[in-house]
Design a protein around this motif. Structure first.
Motif, PDB file in Angstrom:
ATOM      1  N   LYS A  69      10.411 -10.758   5.544  1.00 15.97           N
ATOM      2  CA  LYS A  69       9.744  -9.545   5.054  1.00 15.97           C
ATOM      3  C   LYS A  69       9.415  -9.653   3.562  1.00 15.97           C
ATOM      4  N   GLU A  70      10.370 -10.088   2.755  1.00 18.17           N
ATOM      5  CA  GLU A  70      10.145 -10.199   1.314  1.00 18.17           C
ATOM      6  C   GLU A  70       9.059 -11.220   0.998  1.00 18.17           C
ATOM      7  N   VAL A  71       9.100 -12.347   1.680  1.00 20.60           N
ATOM      8  CA  VAL A  71       8.081 -13.380   1.478  1.00 20.60           C
ATOM      9  C   VAL A  71       6.710 -12.834   1.848  1.00 20.60           C
ATOM     10  N   LEU A  72       6.628 -12.140   2.978  1.00 24.51           N
ATOM     11  CA  LEU A  72       5.358 -11.557   3.421  1.00 24.51           C
ATOM     12  C   LEU A  72       4.838 -10.561   2.394  1.00 24.51           C
ATOM     13  N   GLU A  73       5.704  -9.709   1.882  1.00 28.53           N
ATOM     14  CA  GLU A  73       5.281  -8.726   0.877  1.00 28.53           C
ATOM     15  C   GLU A  73       4.741  -9.422  -0.369  1.00 28.53           C
ATOM     16  N   ASP A  74       5.420 -10.468  -0.814  1.00 29.80           N
ATOM     17  CA  ASP A  74       4.961 -11.215  -1.989  1.00 29.80           C
ATOM     18  C   ASP A  74       3.604 -11.872  -1.737  1.00 29.80           C
ATOM     19  N   LEU A  75       3.426 -12.415  -0.534  1.00 30.89           N
ATOM     20  CA  LEU A  75       2.148 -13.057  -0.198  1.00 30.89           C
ATOM     21  C   LEU A  75       1.016 -12.039  -0.147  1.00 30.89           C
ATOM     22  N   ILE A  76       1.294 -10.860   0.381  1.00 29.05           N
ATOM     23  CA  ILE A  76       0.263  -9.811   0.436  1.00 29.05           C
ATOM     24  C   ILE A  76      -0.153  -9.412  -0.971  1.00 29.05           C
ATOM     25  N   VAL A  77       0.811  -9.201  -1.855  1.00 26.88           N
ATOM     26  CA  VAL A  77       0.487  -8.839  -3.236  1.00 26.88           C
ATOM     27  C   VAL A  77      -0.350  -9.943  -3.892  1.00 26.88           C
ATOM     28  N   ALA A  78       0.041 -11.194  -3.707  1.00 30.78           N
ATOM     29  CA  ALA A  78      -0.703 -12.311  -4.303  1.00 30.78           C
ATOM     30  C   ALA A  78      -2.123 -12.385  -3.746  1.00 30.78           C
ATOM     31  N   ALA A  79      -2.275 -12.198  -2.444  1.00 31.77           N
ATOM     32  CA  ALA A  79      -3.606 -12.269  -1.834  1.00 31.77           C
ATOM     33  C   ALA A  79      -4.486 -11.116  -2.300  1.00 31.77           C
ATOM     34  N   VAL A  80      -3.920  -9.919  -2.399  1.00 30.24           N
ATOM     35  CA  VAL A  80      -4.690  -8.767  -2.883  1.00 30.24           C
ATOM     36  C   VAL A  80      -5.150  -9.010  -4.306  1.00 30.24           C
ATOM     37  N   ASN A  81      -4.256  -9.465  -5.154  1.00 26.05           N
ATOM     38  CA  ASN A  81      -4.637  -9.732  -6.545  1.00 26.05           C
ATOM     39  C   ASN A  81      -5.719 -10.801  -6.634  1.00 26.05           C
ATOM     40  N   ASP A  82      -5.645 -11.813  -5.794  1.00 25.92           N
ATOM     41  CA  ASP A  82      -6.652 -12.870  -5.760  1.00 25.92           C
ATOM     42  C   ASP A  82      -8.013 -12.307  -5.356  1.00 25.92           C
ATOM     43  N   ALA A  83      -8.029 -11.499  -4.299  1.00 25.26           N
ATOM     44  CA  ALA A  83      -9.291 -10.928  -3.820  1.00 25.26           C
ATOM     45  C   ALA A  83      -9.895  -9.964  -4.833  1.00 25.26           C
ATOM     46  N   VAL A  84      -9.073  -9.112  -5.430  1.00 23.26           N
ATOM     47  CA  VAL A  84      -9.574  -8.143  -6.410  1.00 23.26           C
ATOM     48  C   VAL A  84     -10.158  -8.866  -7.618  1.00 23.26           C
TER      49      VAL A  84
END
Length: 113
Positions: A69-84
């Motif tokens: 769960k923690e890894v997934l949350e970190d990956l989502i934040v990183a992907a969102v920041n990359d896309a934005v």
């Protein structure tokens, strides 16, 4: 004495043309989307140039247990920041096309307001 009125009319026309170009650019920017990813593509997101999150995809393999769960949350934040960041860059490039050739004071940003 009336010579200045011609200059004012020309300036008004240029301002109207710029306003139309700005509206067109803003419409194009509203349609810009960029994809970002993290974890070698295990999490991908699509963001708009305005910073809104449009879509999210998580590889089903990441959903196997609570410890991930923690890894997934970190990956989502990183992907969102990359896309934005990518979407914002594309929006700025679109706006630069409109303001190209304008002699704006340093630091002045468009649109005004």
């Amino acid at each position: 004495m009336l010579k200045g009125l011609g200059d004012m009319g020309r300036l008004m026309k240029q301002a109207q043309e710029m306003q139309a170009k700005m509206a067109e650019a803003q419409a194009r920017i509203a349609e810009i989307e960029a994809e970002g990813s993290a974890g070698a593509g295990m999490v991908t997101v699509t963001a708009g140039a305005d910073g809104t999150l449009k879509r999210l995809h998580v590889d089903p393999g990441l959903l196997s247990g609570e410890e991930e769960k923690e890894v997934l949350e970190d990956l989502i934040v990183a992907a969102v920041n990359d896309a934005v960041a990518r979407a914002r860059e594309a929006g700025q490039a679109e706006m630069a096309k409109v303001t190209e050739g304008l002699e704006l004071p340093p630091g002045m940003k468009l649109p005004f307001g």
